[in-house]
Design a protein around this motif. Structure first.
Motif, PDB file in Angstrom:
ATOM      1  N   GLU A   1      62.168   5.236  82.423  1.00 12.58           N
ATOM      2  CA  GLU A   1      63.512   5.701  82.763  1.00 12.58           C
ATOM      3  C   GLU A   1      63.569   7.219  82.891  1.00 12.58           C
ATOM      4  OE1 GLU A   1      65.797   6.052  78.543  1.00 12.58           O
ATOM      5  OE2 GLU A   1      65.465   3.985  79.234  1.00 12.58           O
ATOM      6  N   PHE A   2      62.402   7.851  82.929  1.00 12.66           N
ATOM      7  CA  PHE A   2      62.364   9.311  82.888  1.00 12.66           C
ATOM      8  C   PHE A   2      62.983   9.958  84.121  1.00 12.66           C
ATOM      9  CE2 PHE A   2      60.060  13.424  83.369  1.00 12.66           C
ATOM     10  CZ  PHE A   2      60.602  14.049  82.260  1.00 12.66           C
ATOM     11  N   SER A   3      62.606   9.509  85.297  1.00 12.34           N
ATOM     12  CA  SER A   3      63.131  10.109  86.523  1.00 12.34           C
ATOM     13  C   SER A   3      64.656  10.036  86.564  1.00 12.34           C
ATOM     14  CB  SER A   3      62.543   9.415  87.751  1.00 12.34           C
ATOM     15  OG  SER A   3      61.166   9.659  87.849  1.00 12.34           O
ATOM     16  N   GLU A   4      65.186   8.884  86.196  1.00  8.27           N
ATOM     17  CA  GLU A   4      66.636   8.700  86.211  1.00  8.27           C
ATOM     18  C   GLU A   4      67.322   9.588  85.181  1.00  8.27           C
ATOM     19  OE1 GLU A   4      69.959   5.127  85.572  1.00  8.27           O
ATOM     20  OE2 GLU A   4      67.806   4.667  85.600  1.00  8.27           O
ATOM     21  N   ARG A   5      66.753   9.664  83.984  1.00  8.70           N
ATOM     22  CA  ARG A   5      67.368  10.468  82.932  1.00  8.70           C
ATOM     23  C   ARG A   5      67.287  11.958  83.247  1.00  8.70           C
ATOM     24  NH1 ARG A   5      67.818   8.228  77.870  1.00  8.70           N
ATOM     25  NH2 ARG A   5      68.804  10.222  77.320  1.00  8.70           N
ATOM     26  N   ALA A   6      66.152  12.388  83.808  1.00  2.00           N
ATOM     27  CA  ALA A   6      66.011  13.801  84.171  1.00  2.00           C
ATOM     28  C   ALA A   6      67.054  14.191  85.208  1.00  2.00           C
ATOM     29  CB  ALA A   6      64.606  14.072  84.684  1.00  2.00           C
ATOM     30  N   MET A   7      67.262  13.324  86.191  1.00  2.00           N
ATOM     31  CA  MET A   7      68.265  13.609  87.211  1.00  2.00           C
ATOM     32  C   MET A   7      69.666  13.596  86.614  1.00  2.00           C
ATOM     33  SD  MET A   7      69.134  14.510  90.191  1.00  2.00           S
ATOM     34  CE  MET A   7      67.541  14.464  91.014  1.00  2.00           C
ATOM     35  N   GLU A   8      69.932  12.701  85.681  1.00  2.51           N
ATOM     36  CA  GLU A   8      71.241  12.667  85.036  1.00  2.51           C
ATOM     37  C   GLU A   8      71.534  13.978  84.317  1.00  2.51           C
ATOM     38  OE1 GLU A   8      71.204   9.324  82.455  1.00  2.51           O
ATOM     39  OE2 GLU A   8      71.549   7.847  84.051  1.00  2.51           O
TER      40      GLU A   8
ATOM     41  N   LEU B   1      62.851  18.437  78.926  1.00  4.18           N
ATOM     42  CA  LEU B   1      62.728  17.066  78.471  1.00  4.18           C
ATOM     43  C   LEU B   1      61.395  16.525  78.934  1.00  4.18           C
ATOM     44  CD1 LEU B   1      64.904  14.709  80.674  1.00  4.18           C
ATOM     45  CD2 LEU B   1      64.875  17.152  81.053  1.00  4.18           C
ATOM     46  N   ALA B   2      60.909  15.493  78.256  1.00  5.77           N
ATOM     47  CA  ALA B   2      59.562  15.022  78.542  1.00  5.77           C
ATOM     48  C   ALA B   2      59.432  13.544  78.252  1.00  5.77           C
ATOM     49  CB  ALA B   2      58.535  15.793  77.700  1.00  5.77           C
ATOM     50  N   THR B   3      58.438  12.933  78.878  1.00  7.51           N
ATOM     51  CA  THR B   3      58.088  11.565  78.543  1.00  7.51           C
ATOM     52  C   THR B   3      57.386  11.552  77.193  1.00  7.51           C
ATOM     53  OG1 THR B   3      56.018  11.831  79.780  1.00  7.51           O
ATOM     54  CG2 THR B   3      57.860  10.806  80.933  1.00  7.51           C
ATOM     55  N   ALA B   4      57.442  10.398  76.535  1.00  5.60           N
ATOM     56  CA  ALA B   4      56.913  10.292  75.178  1.00  5.60           C
ATOM     57  C   ALA B   4      55.411  10.543  75.113  1.00  5.60           C
ATOM     58  CB  ALA B   4      57.243   8.910  74.605  1.00  5.60           C
ATOM     59  N   ASP B   5      54.688  10.273  76.195  1.00  5.76           N
ATOM     60  CA  ASP B   5      53.238  10.449  76.159  1.00  5.76           C
ATOM     61  C   ASP B   5      52.778  11.772  76.764  1.00  5.76           C
ATOM     62  OD1 ASP B   5      53.886   9.856  78.748  1.00  5.76           O
ATOM     63  OD2 ASP B   5      52.398   8.265  79.010  1.00  5.76           O
ATOM     64  N   SER B   6      53.684  12.710  76.968  1.00 10.91           N
ATOM     65  CA  SER B   6      53.301  14.026  77.465  1.00 10.91           C
ATOM     66  C   SER B   6      52.574  14.820  76.382  1.00 10.91           C
ATOM     67  CB  SER B   6      54.534  14.808  77.935  1.00 10.91           C
ATOM     68  OG  SER B   6      55.103  14.214  79.083  1.00 10.91           O
ATOM     69  N   THR B   7      51.743  15.764  76.816  1.00 13.51           N
ATOM     70  CA  THR B   7      50.926  16.566  75.918  1.00 13.51           C
ATOM     71  C   THR B   7      51.160  18.048  76.171  1.00 13.51           C
ATOM     72  OG1 THR B   7      49.212  14.859  75.930  1.00 13.51           O
ATOM     73  CG2 THR B   7      48.574  17.037  75.152  1.00 13.51           C
ATOM     74  N   PHE B   8      51.283  18.814  75.092  1.00 17.98           N
ATOM     75  CA  PHE B   8      51.592  20.235  75.185  1.00 17.98           C
ATOM     76  C   PHE B   8      50.551  21.057  74.432  1.00 17.98           C
ATOM     77  CE2 PHE B   8      55.409  17.794  75.650  1.00 17.98           C
ATOM     78  CZ  PHE B   8      56.148  18.453  76.611  1.00 17.98           C
ATOM     79  N   GLY B   9      50.419  22.323  74.838  1.00 18.19           N
ATOM     80  CA  GLY B   9      49.534  23.209  74.104  1.00 18.19           C
ATOM     81  C   GLY B   9      49.323  24.527  74.815  1.00 18.19           C
ATOM     82  N   GLN B  10      48.906  25.514  74.030  1.00 18.77           N
ATOM     83  CA  GLN B  10      48.518  26.826  74.553  1.00 18.77           C
ATOM     84  C   GLN B  10      47.054  27.025  74.163  1.00 18.77           C
ATOM     85  OE1 GLN B  10      52.340  28.169  76.160  1.00 18.77           O
ATOM     86  NE2 GLN B  10      50.229  28.806  76.448  1.00 18.77           N
ATOM     87  N   PRO B  11      46.109  26.562  74.999  1.00 16.70           N
ATOM     88  CA  PRO B  11      44.691  26.571  74.623  1.00 16.70           C
ATOM     89  C   PRO B  11      43.958  27.872  74.951  1.00 16.70           C
ATOM     90  CG  PRO B  11      44.965  25.432  76.711  1.00 16.70           C
ATOM     91  CD  PRO B  11      46.351  25.839  76.261  1.00 16.70           C
ATOM     92  N   GLU B  12      44.686  28.932  75.265  1.00 13.07           N
ATOM     93  CA  GLU B  12      44.033  30.161  75.716  1.00 13.07           C
ATOM     94  C   GLU B  12      43.044  30.722  74.696  1.00 13.07           C
ATOM     95  OE1 GLU B  12      47.856  29.883  78.075  1.00 13.07           O
ATOM     96  OE2 GLU B  12      47.241  29.552  75.989  1.00 13.07           O
ATOM     97  N   HIS B  13      43.354  30.619  73.390  1.00 14.90           N
ATOM     98  CA  HIS B  13      42.436  31.158  72.388  1.00 14.90           C
ATOM     99  C   HIS B  13      41.086  30.453  72.413  1.00 14.90           C
ATOM    100  CE1 HIS B  13      45.070  33.591  69.338  1.00 14.90           C
ATOM    101  NE2 HIS B  13      45.271  33.955  70.595  1.00 14.90           N
ATOM    102  N   SER B  14      41.059  29.209  72.812  1.00 20.03           N
ATOM    103  CA  SER B  14      39.781  28.489  72.887  1.00 20.03           C
ATOM    104  C   SER B  14      38.901  29.039  74.009  1.00 20.03           C
ATOM    105  CB  SER B  14      40.016  26.991  73.092  1.00 20.03           C
ATOM    106  OG  SER B  14      40.620  26.740  74.354  1.00 20.03           O
ATOM    107  N   LEU B  15      39.515  29.808  74.923  1.00 22.68           N
ATOM    108  CA  LEU B  15      38.777  30.453  76.008  1.00 22.68           C
ATOM    109  C   LEU B  15      38.540  31.938  75.731  1.00 22.68           C
ATOM    110  CD1 LEU B  15      40.738  28.937  79.031  1.00 22.68           C
ATOM    111  CD2 LEU B  15      38.507  28.208  78.186  1.00 22.68           C
ATOM    112  N   GLY B  16      38.978  32.393  74.566  1.00 18.68           N
ATOM    113  CA  GLY B  16      38.865  33.808  74.255  1.00 18.68           C
ATOM    114  C   GLY B  16      39.940  34.650  74.906  1.00 18.68           C
TER     115      GLY B  16
END
Length: 273
Positions: free
Chosen positions: A201-208, A137-152
């Motif tokens: 409410e993220f901390s509370e929801r994650a613990m729930e 689960l994540a906060t709404a403003d979290s960012t994800f990615g696999q940028p390894e190809h940009s490094l070769g």
């Protein structure tokens, strides 16, 4: 999500890159390098492997809750300075990849359910780490990615294998080939995240979520994870484990407790017996 809270019973540890905090049956593992965006070093991998083994062996732990210290990152991935070291050889790179694969493999195969609580940046090895958890689960403003190809490079800690299993090969190839960043909403749409939660409410929801999982039947959870894991590569093997587990679980005190609680319209109190 920085997991500090007044109602937690902190467990002292000798770890330099991690913290463990216990709240009843939930063990919170906090990646504790906030100034470095909780990037992953060989030392962290070594300590994390020890933590996984230790907590899995603790019968009082019903769920592992993973999070990053600070308010900016779950983990920004592997420590880049180590990868770019001129003294790192091909053999060193292979061994580093294997170490990460083995550590995250421990997490994936761990009998104890694992919840990844992502607040902020979750990139590269950090996303591979989250992929090895059972729930994310994540906060709404979290960012994800696999940028390894940009490094070769390519994801070297299990990302080429676990991500397709989780969200499908086409989506996984899109994420890996483009190296783009993705929002929490997009990752939820892809099936990577189970929940997106507002930050306040993220901390509370994650613990729930972790507490709900921790209250589940330990034996059934263990066999469920094993059956699903075996079934990724061999459906028949997964079905065989499922069948045998089903029969064995019928002869447990947890099953009797579940039936009694259901009949009395009550919440079951599972013991793992």
């Amino acid at each position: 999500m920085d997991a500090d809270s007044d109602d937690s019973d902190a467990t002292p540890t000798a770890f330099e890159t991690l913290r463990i905090e216990r709240t009843d049956a939930v063990a919170r593992v906090i990646f504790d390098r906030p100034a470095e965006l909780n990037t992953i070093t060989p030392a962290l991998l070594e300590e994390f492997a020890t933590v996984i083994d230790t907590l899995e062996a603790d019968n009082d732990v019903g769920c592992l809750l993973l999070s990053g210290a600070g308010d900016r990152a779950f983990s920004a991935g592997a420590e880049l300075t180590a990868l770019a070291d001129d003294e790192m050889t091909t053999t060193d790179g292979v061994e580093l990849a294997r170490t990460g694969q083995q550590t995250f493999g421990r997490l994936d195969a761990c009998d104890t359910p694992v919840v990844a609580a992502v607040d902020g940046v979750c990139l590269g090895g950090g996303m591979e780490l989250a992929t090895a958890a059972d729930l994310r689960l994540a906060t709404a403003d979290s960012t994800f990615g696999q940028p390894e190809h940009s490094l070769g490079l390519l994801p070297g800690w299990g990302g080429t294998q676990r991500l397709p299993n989780l969200i499908g090969e086409s989506r996984a190839k899109e994420i890996i080939f483009t190296g783009d960043h993705y929002t929490a909403a997009e990752m939820a749409d892809y099936g990577f995240l189970t929940r997106v939660v507002d930050g306040d409410e993220f901390s509370e929801r994650a613990m729930e979520v972790a507490e709900q999982v921790a209250a589940g039947p330990p034996l059934a959870q263990k066999y469920t994870k094993r059956a699903m894991g075996a079934g990724r590569d061999d459906t028949d093997a997964g079905l065989e484990i499922e069948a045998h587990a089903f029969g064995q679980l019928l002869d447990t005190e947890d099953f009797s407790e579940g039936v009694t609680a259901f009949q009395n319209d009550d919440d079951p109190a599972f013991t793992g017996e």
